[in-house]
Design a protein around this motif. Structure first.
Motif, short mmCIF file in Angstrom:
data_model
loop_
_atom_site.label_atom_id
_atom_site.label_comp_id
_atom_site.label_asym_id
_atom_site.label_seq_id
_atom_site.Cartn_x
_atom_site.Cartn_y
_atom_site.Cartn_z
N ASN A 1 9.51 -4.59 5.66
CA ASN A 1 9.59 -3.18 5.27
C ASN A 1 9.56 -3.03 3.76
N SER A 2 10.23 -3.93 3.05
CA SER A 2 10.21 -3.90 1.59
C SER A 2 8.81 -4.14 1.08
N LEU A 3 8.12 -5.10 1.67
CA LEU A 3 6.72 -5.36 1.30
C LEU A 3 5.87 -4.10 1.51
N LEU A 4 6.03 -3.47 2.68
CA LEU A 4 5.25 -2.27 3.00
C LEU A 4 5.56 -1.15 2.01
N ASN A 5 6.83 -0.94 1.70
CA ASN A 5 7.20 0.10 0.75
C ASN A 5 6.60 -0.17 -0.63
#
Length: 231
Positions: free
Chosen positions: A198-202
């Motif tokens: 999720n951090s990567l996606l954000n």
């Protein structure tokens, strides 16, 4: 200048091209990840759906997925996720050899960046997101890492690391060039893996909006650790 044909400023021409951030997800699929294999594949499918449903993001941040254990392999070649019908699944087994993984990513960068430029894109400096649940099991991996981030190589990537499980804080800090994160223990490992993705996606969403790489400063479920390599 050829008579009758005005020259075009190369910088002006470059500015009109579609910007592209080549993004590599380098993910540990060693034997210690076997209990989390189903969760990993589920998380990768969610990443695929999120990017496929966000054409602006997937067009800006083309992605390649490289898995590594005893040997590395390309799970997904550099692509706009909007055009990927389904995410390939990965199997977890083997050792945690960093050196061959870093060497393969360097080879892929040398292949992918010229290919993206040939498509008429303004290619930015690539970014590598490393996700791992353990320390490297191979000796001499530092040489391959040094080649990947060699300051004399103009294609060298930014490297951001996420560690969970038995990941080494020292190694995460040593490998990262921009940001390093270690799970804070507030969540089970399956959830920590999802939080890293999720951090990567954000980060990709924020970068697409800004049309330039945005370095994450925090990640839910993780604590930031100081990087040792200063780019």
């Amino acid at each position: 200048m050829t008579a009758g044909y005005p020259t075009q400023d190369p910088a002006s021409s470059y500015a009109t091209l579609q910007k592209c951030l080549p993004t590599y997800l380098l993910i540990d699929v060693s034997g210690s990840m076997q209990p989390h294999q189903a969760a990993l594949n589920q998380t990768l499918r969610k990443l695929h759906r999120a990017l496929a449903d966000s054409p602006r993001v997937s067009e800006f941040a083309h992605m390649s997925i490289v898995a590594f254990s005893t040997q590395p392999w390309v799970v997904l070649e550099m692509v706009d996720m909007e055009y990927v019908p389904a995410m390939p699944e990965v199997m977890c087994d083997g050792a945690t050899n960093y050196g061959p993984a870093f060497a393969l990513v360097r080879q892929r960068i040398d292949t992918d960046l010229p290919a993206l430029r040939a498509q008429g894109k303004a290619v930015m400096r690539p970014c590598v997101f490393l996700l791992t649940d353990g320390a490297p099991t191979d000796s001499g991996w530092e040489a391959a890492f040094g080649a990947l981030v060699d300051r004399n190589w103009n294609r060298r990537p930014h490297v951001i690391t996420y560690g969970f499980g038995a990941a080494s804080e020292h190694v995460l800090a040593r490998v990262a060039t921009k940001a390093a994160f270690l799970a804070d223990g507030s969540a089970a490992q399956d959830e920590a893996l999802a939080q890293a993705i999720n951090s990567l996606l954000n980060t990709m969403v924020a970068s697409a909006r800004a049309e330039e790489m945005q370095i994450p400063t925090s990640a839910p479920g993780y604590r930031s650790i100081p990087v040792e390599y200063v780019d």
